[in-house]
Design a protein around this motif. Structure first.
Motif, PDB file in Angstrom:
ATOM      1  N   LEU A  53       0.730  -1.239  -0.056  1.00 24.46           N
ATOM      2  CA  LEU A  53       0.047  -0.096  -0.038  1.00 24.46           C
ATOM      3  C   LEU A  53       1.008   1.209   0.021  1.00 24.46           C
ATOM      4  CD1 LEU A  53      -2.948   1.443   0.335  1.00 24.46           C
ATOM      5  CD2 LEU A  53      -2.540   1.206   2.745  1.00 24.46           C
ATOM      6  N   VAL A  54       1.939   1.278   0.953  1.00 25.12           N
ATOM      7  CA  VAL A  54       2.741   2.460   0.974  1.00 25.12           C
ATOM      8  C   VAL A  54       3.752   2.808  -0.043  1.00 25.12           C
ATOM      9  CG1 VAL A  54       4.074   3.795   2.473  1.00 25.12           C
ATOM     10  CG2 VAL A  54       2.055   2.960   3.492  1.00 25.12           C
ATOM     11  N   SER A  55       4.550   1.581   0.001  1.00 27.30           N
ATOM     12  CA  SER A  55       5.754   1.729  -0.864  1.00 27.30           C
ATOM     13  C   SER A  55       5.322   1.546  -2.259  1.00 27.30           C
ATOM     14  CB  SER A  55       6.838   0.703  -0.524  1.00 27.30           C
ATOM     15  OG  SER A  55       7.921   0.776  -1.359  1.00 27.30           O
ATOM     16  N   GLY A  56       4.373   0.866  -2.621  1.00 23.96           N
ATOM     17  CA  GLY A  56       3.826   0.257  -3.865  1.00 23.96           C
ATOM     18  C   GLY A  56       2.901   1.394  -4.487  1.00 23.96           C
ATOM     19  N   VAL A  57       1.479   1.311  -4.064  1.00 24.44           N
ATOM     20  CA  VAL A  57       0.715   1.989  -4.676  1.00 24.44           C
ATOM     21  C   VAL A  57       0.810   3.609  -4.540  1.00 24.44           C
ATOM     22  CG1 VAL A  57      -1.838   2.446  -4.701  1.00 24.44           C
ATOM     23  CG2 VAL A  57      -1.279   0.312  -4.459  1.00 24.44           C
ATOM     24  N   MET A  58       0.715   3.926  -3.059  1.00 24.88           N
ATOM     25  CA  MET A  58       0.987   5.438  -2.815  1.00 24.88           C
ATOM     26  C   MET A  58       2.319   5.820  -3.470  1.00 24.88           C
ATOM     27  SD  MET A  58       1.247   7.368   0.928  1.00 24.88           S
ATOM     28  CE  MET A  58       3.211   7.328   0.728  1.00 24.88           C
ATOM     29  N   GLY A  59       3.245   4.941  -3.247  1.00 25.30           N
ATOM     30  CA  GLY A  59       4.582   5.443  -3.866  1.00 25.30           C
ATOM     31  C   GLY A  59       4.531   5.483  -5.234  1.00 25.30           C
ATOM     32  N   TRP A  60       4.104   4.618  -6.126  1.00 26.62           N
ATOM     33  CA  TRP A  60       3.634   5.008  -7.590  1.00 26.62           C
ATOM     34  C   TRP A  60       3.105   6.224  -7.740  1.00 26.62           C
ATOM     35  CZ3 TRP A  60      -1.103   5.249  -9.734  1.00 26.62           C
ATOM     36  CH2 TRP A  60      -1.112   5.626 -10.992  1.00 26.62           C
ATOM     37  N   PHE A  61       1.850   6.534  -7.011  1.00 21.89           N
ATOM     38  CA  PHE A  61       1.123   7.959  -7.519  1.00 21.89           C
ATOM     39  C   PHE A  61       2.325   9.003  -7.201  1.00 21.89           C
ATOM     40  CE2 PHE A  61      -1.508  11.265  -6.055  1.00 21.89           C
ATOM     41  CZ  PHE A  61      -2.238  11.430  -7.154  1.00 21.89           C
ATOM     42  N   THR A  62       2.690   8.984  -6.320  1.00 29.63           N
ATOM     43  CA  THR A  62       3.540  10.054  -5.685  1.00 29.63           C
ATOM     44  C   THR A  62       4.608  10.256  -6.740  1.00 29.63           C
ATOM     45  OG1 THR A  62       4.709   9.089  -4.010  1.00 29.63           O
ATOM     46  CG2 THR A  62       3.042  10.419  -3.414  1.00 29.63           C
ATOM     47  N   MET A  63       5.441   9.238  -6.989  1.00 29.25           N
ATOM     48  CA  MET A  63       6.389   9.024  -7.846  1.00 29.25           C
ATOM     49  C   MET A  63       6.222   9.635  -9.228  1.00 29.25           C
ATOM     50  SD  MET A  63       9.722   8.731  -7.931  1.00 29.25           S
ATOM     51  CE  MET A  63      10.290   7.205  -7.067  1.00 29.25           C
ATOM     52  N   THR A  64       5.104   9.060  -9.716  1.00 32.69           N
ATOM     53  CA  THR A  64       4.601   9.637 -11.164  1.00 32.69           C
ATOM     54  C   THR A  64       4.378  11.086 -11.278  1.00 32.69           C
ATOM     55  OG1 THR A  64       3.643   7.456 -11.493  1.00 32.69           O
ATOM     56  CG2 THR A  64       3.012   9.210 -12.995  1.00 32.69           C
ATOM     57  N   LEU A  65       3.771  11.580 -10.040  1.00 35.24           N
ATOM     58  CA  LEU A  65       3.279  13.072 -10.038  1.00 35.24           C
ATOM     59  C   LEU A  65       4.753  13.961  -9.862  1.00 35.24           C
ATOM     60  CD1 LEU A  65       1.206  15.184  -9.748  1.00 35.24           C
ATOM     61  CD2 LEU A  65       1.416  14.762  -7.244  1.00 35.24           C
ATOM     62  N   PHE A  66       5.571  13.390  -9.201  1.00 35.14           N
ATOM     63  CA  PHE A  66       6.813  14.093  -8.933  1.00 35.14           C
ATOM     64  C   PHE A  66       7.539  14.012 -10.368  1.00 35.14           C
ATOM     65  CE2 PHE A  66       6.514  13.220  -4.187  1.00 35.14           C
ATOM     66  CZ  PHE A  66       5.658  14.485  -4.108  1.00 35.14           C
ATOM     67  N   MET A  67       7.477  12.741 -11.134  1.00 37.91           N
ATOM     68  CA  MET A  67       8.356  12.900 -12.327  1.00 37.91           C
ATOM     69  C   MET A  67       8.150  13.847 -13.312  1.00 37.91           C
ATOM     70  SD  MET A  67      10.751  10.413 -12.420  1.00 37.91           S
ATOM     71  CE  MET A  67      11.219   9.034 -11.398  1.00 37.91           C
ATOM     72  N   LEU A  68       6.787  14.255 -13.461  1.00 36.84           N
ATOM     73  CA  LEU A  68       6.149  14.913 -14.255  1.00 36.84           C
ATOM     74  C   LEU A  68       6.495  16.269 -13.978  1.00 36.84           C
ATOM     75  CD1 LEU A  68       2.640  13.339 -15.179  1.00 36.84           C
ATOM     76  CD2 LEU A  68       5.186  13.203 -16.655  1.00 36.84           C
ATOM     77  N   LEU A  69       6.481  16.711 -12.426  1.00 35.28           N
ATOM     78  CA  LEU A  69       6.625  18.108 -11.891  1.00 35.28           C
ATOM     79  C   LEU A  69       8.204  18.202 -12.379  1.00 35.28           C
ATOM     80  CD1 LEU A  69       5.707  20.548 -10.529  1.00 35.28           C
ATOM     81  CD2 LEU A  69       6.201  19.077  -8.325  1.00 35.28           C
ATOM     82  N   SER A  70       9.049  17.189 -11.854  1.00 33.40           N
ATOM     83  CA  SER A  70      10.598  17.342 -12.086  1.00 33.40           C
ATOM     84  C   SER A  70      10.805  17.857 -13.479  1.00 33.40           C
ATOM     85  CB  SER A  70      11.442  16.128 -11.582  1.00 33.40           C
ATOM     86  OG  SER A  70      10.955  16.022 -10.276  1.00 33.40           O
ATOM     87  N   GLY A  71      10.105  17.314 -14.533  1.00 28.69           N
ATOM     88  CA  GLY A  71      10.452  17.766 -15.819  1.00 28.69           C
ATOM     89  C   GLY A  71      10.371  19.023 -15.861  1.00 28.69           C
ATOM     90  N   VAL A  72       9.334  19.541 -15.602  1.00 26.93           N
ATOM     91  CA  VAL A  72       9.205  21.254 -15.482  1.00 26.93           C
ATOM     92  C   VAL A  72      10.293  21.741 -14.908  1.00 26.93           C
ATOM     93  CG1 VAL A  72       7.736  22.993 -15.110  1.00 26.93           C
ATOM     94  CG2 VAL A  72       6.662  20.885 -15.705  1.00 26.93           C
ATOM     95  N   ILE A  73      10.441  21.517 -13.472  1.00 27.84           N
ATOM     96  CA  ILE A  73      11.599  22.240 -12.767  1.00 27.84           C
ATOM     97  C   ILE A  73      13.068  22.239 -13.500  1.00 27.84           C
ATOM     98  CG2 ILE A  73      12.801  22.095 -10.575  1.00 27.84           C
ATOM     99  CD1 ILE A  73      10.414  20.780  -9.222  1.00 27.84           C
ATOM    100  N   ASN A  74      13.134  20.877 -13.943  1.00 30.69           N
ATOM    101  CA  ASN A  74      14.704  20.857 -14.478  1.00 30.69           C
ATOM    102  C   ASN A  74      14.936  21.528 -15.869  1.00 30.69           C
ATOM    103  OD1 ASN A  74      16.430  18.846 -13.184  1.00 30.69           O
ATOM    104  ND2 ASN A  74      14.532  17.584 -13.200  1.00 30.69           N
TER     105      ASN A  74
END
Length: 472
Positions: A312-333
């Protein structure tokens, strides 16, 4: 004349579309799918593999050593030139150079995952090691083809598009590693058959990826073959002047262009000193994250979290936050440049590991567990997008697979080979997880010092993509 309100001016007064519009590009869908396929093998030989072995009663040191089969990722540059030059019978003729090799590699991952479902690690670890190595070899080959596909689909001549592609492929990677891995954890803890059922599920996911690659992904357009043929003709001409026999000169020319020229071109373009510095930075940048990541799932289990809680935490929640942060990181970089992205994310990545030290001292606490995963995911996303963009811009369009594979292999060296000592380190620290995570925090320091030292040379090489304004 009215200015399109959807466009903005950059520092040079040129009109550009907002960064978010880049994500409407259809090509990014293909890149996301292949990013998913690239990350998927880590659902098989990553955390799930470690916990599977832990549940079977293997020691932390044994788990770390068995996990070292992933060092094959660090060696894929040795056969990467074949993916640039060798046409597989029928597959490449039917599906193209990139898709043909990707399909062959995916078939290998599928068969290896299916075989893993039939293995009992309590009987003996030899079969486990061999099957895991087979999966990793297929995955490492797939990575070479996928990275070349991405760079040829959106080349360096589209710098903003390439930065977006780095974010999307990273988001796809974590989706492929995270969601199927979470499903495997859940099935291992609840379904009849336990881990055998989990690996059968993972094999099914891989089979679906093969079908998608087969039916829906187009082959990227490239003039790679024409330029390679021109290089080979120049080598043959040089050999003919030395009066080499025709057949020998043909073989030597093919070998030179396939195995030597890709690396010689990279060194010639960057110079020996900068080349060594770039590769040194690549090896060292993610070493702390690699040590931490190898033992994370084992740490969660020893701390007292269940399979379902990890899923639940490392998998599902981790995936959701990681995907969101990946796209946000593209903008930041893109906004701040790759240099600042690498520097800031490196520091943040190290500090995030300290949260795990606190977890080790506090004990099983779901709120702290969730915070640690979110913090780690943000810093990992930030650093990964900057890192992928960095080595993508350094890659030649003619020898894409070969050159990207060398740099990616150097990065994998810390994640796979060097991190094999992670379990041994925890044992040598008498099981002190708090001290282990503290040590991983300071491991990034040498790479950041090196990056600062070569920043001017990299700016001269990459321009504003590397640094939004010239470094002082």
């Amino acid at each position: 004349m009215p200015i399109d309100s959807a466009k903005v001016e950059d520092a040079n007064g040129k009109l550009r579309e907002p960064f978010w519009k880049l994500f409407a590009d259809r090509r990014l869908i293909y890149i996301f799918i292949l990013g998913f396929a690239s990350g998927f093998p880590w659902a098989v030989i990553g955390n799930a593999f470690s916990v599977w072995l832990s549940d079977a009663g293997l020691t932390r040191t044994s788990i770390g050593v068995l996990g070292s089969v992933t060092m094959i990722f660090a060696l894929n540059f040795t056969w990467a030139p074949l993916l640039d030059r060798v046409k597989l019978p029928w597959l490449c003729a039917r599906f193209g150079q990139r898709r043909g090799w990707i399909l062959l590699a995916q078939a290998g991952v599928f068969l290896g995952t299916l075989a893993m479902a039939a293995i009992d690690p309590t009987v003996g670890v030899t079969a486990v090691a061999l099957v895991a190595a087979f999966v990793v070899f297929g995955a490492a080959t797939q990575d070479v083809g996928i990275d070349a596909y991405r760079i040829e689909t959106i080349p360096a001549s589209e710098p903003r598009g390439m930065a977006a592609a780095a974010a999307v492929t990273a988001a796809g990677w974590w989706t492929g590693a995270g969601l199927p891995g979470a499903g495997a954890f859940w099935l291992a803890g609840t379904a009849p058959g336990g881990w055998s059922t989990a690996f059968h599920f993972l094999a099914l996911v891989m089979a679906l990826l093969v079908i998608v690659t087969l039916l829906f992904l187009p082959e990227p357009e490239s003039d790679r073959e024409a330029q390679q043929a021109a290089d080979e003709a120049r080598v043959r001409e040089a050999l003919s002047k030395r009066r080499r026999p025709g057949r020998i000169s043909t073989v030597v020319a093919w070998f030179t262009v396939t195995a030597i020229l890709p690396f010689a071109e990279f060194v010639r373009r960057n110079g020996i000193k900068l080349t060594i510095s770039i590769l040194g930075f690549i090896v060292l940048f993610k070493i702390g994250e690699a040590f931490m990541g190898r033992m994370a799932a084992v740490f969660y289990r020893e701390l007292g979290f269940s399979h379902q809680e990890i899923a639940l935490v490392s998998g599902v929640m981790g995936w959701f936050t990681m995907t969101l942060f990946m796209l946000l990181s593209g903008v930041i970089n893109v906004r701040m440049g790759i240099f600042k992205g690498l520097l800031i994310s490196g520091v943040a990545m190290a500090l995030a590991n300290l949260v795990y030290s606190v977890m080790a001292l506090v004990g099983p606490n779901m709120a702290l567990f969730a915070f640690a995963v979110v913090a780690d995911n943000f810093t990992t996303a930030f650093s990964t997008v900057a890192f992928v963009a960095f080595i993508s811009f350094l890659t030649s369009q003619v020898y894409t697979a070969s050159q990207y594979a060398v740099m990616a292999s150097m990065g994998n060296l810390s994640r796979t080979s060097l991190a094999a000592a992670s379990g041994w380190m925890v044992d040598m620290l008498a099981g002190s997880w708090a001290m282990f995570f503290f040590i991983t925090t300071i491991m990034v320091t040498p790479s950041l010092v090196l990056l600062w030292w070569i920043r001017h040379q990299l700016y001269d090489r990459l321009g504003e993509v590397f640094y939004a304004r010239q470094p002082g």
